[in-house]
Each structure stands twice: as C-alpha cells, then as structure tokens.
Design a protein around this motif. Sequence first.
Motif, short mmCIF file in Angstrom:
data_model
loop_
_atom_site.label_atom_id
_atom_site.label_comp_id
_atom_site.label_asym_id
_atom_site.label_seq_id
_atom_site.Cartn_x
_atom_site.Cartn_y
_atom_site.Cartn_z
N TRP A 1 34.58 -36.12 -25.76
CA TRP A 1 34.48 -35.82 -24.33
C TRP A 1 33.03 -35.70 -23.90
O TRP A 1 32.13 -35.52 -24.72
CB TRP A 1 35.26 -34.54 -23.98
N ARG A 2 32.85 -35.79 -22.59
CA ARG A 2 31.54 -35.56 -21.98
C ARG A 2 31.70 -34.59 -20.82
O ARG A 2 32.78 -34.44 -20.27
CB ARG A 2 30.92 -36.87 -21.47
N ASP B 1 25.54 -36.58 -18.77
CA ASP B 1 26.30 -37.81 -18.97
C ASP B 1 25.99 -38.50 -20.29
O ASP B 1 26.85 -39.22 -20.83
CB ASP B 1 26.00 -38.80 -17.82
N GLY B 2 24.78 -38.32 -20.82
CA GLY B 2 24.39 -39.00 -22.05
C GLY B 2 24.80 -38.29 -23.32
O GLY B 2 24.63 -38.83 -24.42
N VAL C 1 23.38 -36.39 -28.56
CA VAL C 1 22.59 -36.94 -27.45
C VAL C 1 22.49 -38.44 -27.68
O VAL C 1 21.63 -38.92 -28.41
CB VAL C 1 21.19 -36.29 -27.37
N ALA C 2 23.41 -39.17 -27.07
CA ALA C 2 23.49 -40.62 -27.31
C ALA C 2 22.56 -41.39 -26.39
O ALA C 2 21.82 -42.27 -26.83
CB ALA C 2 24.92 -41.10 -27.11
N GLY C 3 22.59 -41.07 -25.10
CA GLY C 3 21.74 -41.77 -24.14
C GLY C 3 20.88 -40.80 -23.35
O GLY C 3 21.00 -39.58 -23.49
N GLY C 4 20.02 -41.35 -22.50
CA GLY C 4 19.16 -40.51 -21.70
C GLY C 4 17.96 -40.01 -22.47
O GLY C 4 17.52 -40.62 -23.45
#
Length: 280
Positions: free
Chosen positions: A59-60, A105-106, A187-190
Amino acid sequence: MQHQERNGIFDLSKTGQPFRIWDRSAVPMEGDVLKPFAYEEWLGREIGRGEQGPGVHIWRHRRGAVLGTRDRRLPHAEDAIRELEHEGWSVGVRNSGGAFVPLDDGVVNVTLLMPNSDGRMEHRADFLRMVRLLSVTLSAWELHAEAGEIAGAYCPGEFDVAVAGRKFCGIAQRRQVRAVNVQAFVVAGGSGRQLAGVAERFYAIAGGGHTGLDYPRIVPASMASIAELAVDPNLNAETFVRELKDVLIGLGGVEAPLPMPPEGEVANLAYKLRERYDHR
C-alpha cells in the motif's frame, strides 16, 4: 530462483499454504494514516485464528507521518505534530517498533503477514525475510542491497536496508498472539533527501533544541530513493511494485482481492490505536 532462496523469504513448509498478494498501491490512500495499520492489525488476528492464510499487503499513503512511541514523548512533540497537520499531513503513532517515517506517493509499504501458531520468537529471521525479498527485487536494477544501521538516516535500526551506504528502507515488526507482521517502508521513487528533511524538521521542533535527548540526528544525504540509487528516471513506485509482485509470484504467491473486515472494524481499531499510543 533456487529453492533455498525461496524458503529464505516465504517458507511454504512453515506457512502450510500458498500466500496471497494483497495489492492496494495503485492509488495512494489519504486521510487517517493509522487505518492501514489498523487493517493489518485486524488481518493479523484473522491469520492467527486461521481465518485467513499468510500474505503480503502492499500500500501507499499520501502525506502520512508515522511516529514511534519514543517520538511522541519528546517535550515538544505536540508542537511538531500540529505543524505537520497544518501542512496537510495525517499524523499517527504506530504500534510496531521504529521512529518517525514520512510517507508520500513514492513510498511503498510492504508487510509480510504470517501465522505464528507456536509463538516462536525469531525476530532476526523474520527481519531477514524482508531483507532478502528486497534484495532479490532490487537485483532487477543491478543494485546490491545490504542490511545494517545507517548513521544519519531517519527511523534508524539494525535492519536499515541500503545501497552503497544510502538507506532506502526501514523495517519494523508487530508480533501478535499467533501472527507476525513484518513491515517495511520502501522509498521507491521521488527524493529520499526531501523526505529526510521532513523528519529532520520534525525532530528540530519536537526536541526543542535539547541536545541531550534521545532522538535520531538526521543527515538528509544518508537517504535516497531506489530511483535515485539506480539513476533511472523511469523508476517509480509503480515500476517497483510490478517488479516486487513478479518476485512474489515467482515465490508461489497468488494475487487476491483484499479480505474485507466487518463494517466499522478498521475505524474502531484505528481509534483504539490512537487512544493507546497517541492520546492527546
């Protein structure tokens, strides 16, 4: 993937049945940040009773600030919480270990939910399951993930997961009577530095400048997203989740609809969590 590697993550001989992949990450959640933790509390109870099998919850959450119990006891924590809420963050204190974590979101939250009918106390082994899962997933981008505390990172601990000394993930556990939840924020993106700046500012306010207090001293450069570590502008939360699910399916996982709790159950559990850990 070799059999030994498979069992290092999700040992089907112990869980007794295939595990489910519960992915609700397509749209980041909003509102009360404690609700996904309350949902996992309910789901863990169901797994412990044998009403549900083991699984992975993905989830995010948009603009969620999750505190540890020690953070909440800092002398000016109330001021820091109010500042975050004024900026649109949902703030809550989780019932698992760890310290302040900002979610956006990331950030992809990944929880392994497993039965523990014999009450085993294998904390380290359960942490290592998550480390191995992330390590296998990151190999798709030729990144080598290692576990070990990273100085200057937010939510520091022995099972920080990092690449080349920069942390992208922290892991905590919630152990129930007959179930274990191993929770990771990834922390996948951003920008990892930007998220670290949120944590740094929280502690600057909550600590009130008292140098003798026990709280993490944040160095924003110690954090990075997987996208930054891979130097891949196309890597984001969605691409990470796709790769993660490919790995989980290769381990024998099956995508499944989210189990539905009784009406009002999650809201009630979130209320109880707030009353117990974040009474204001």
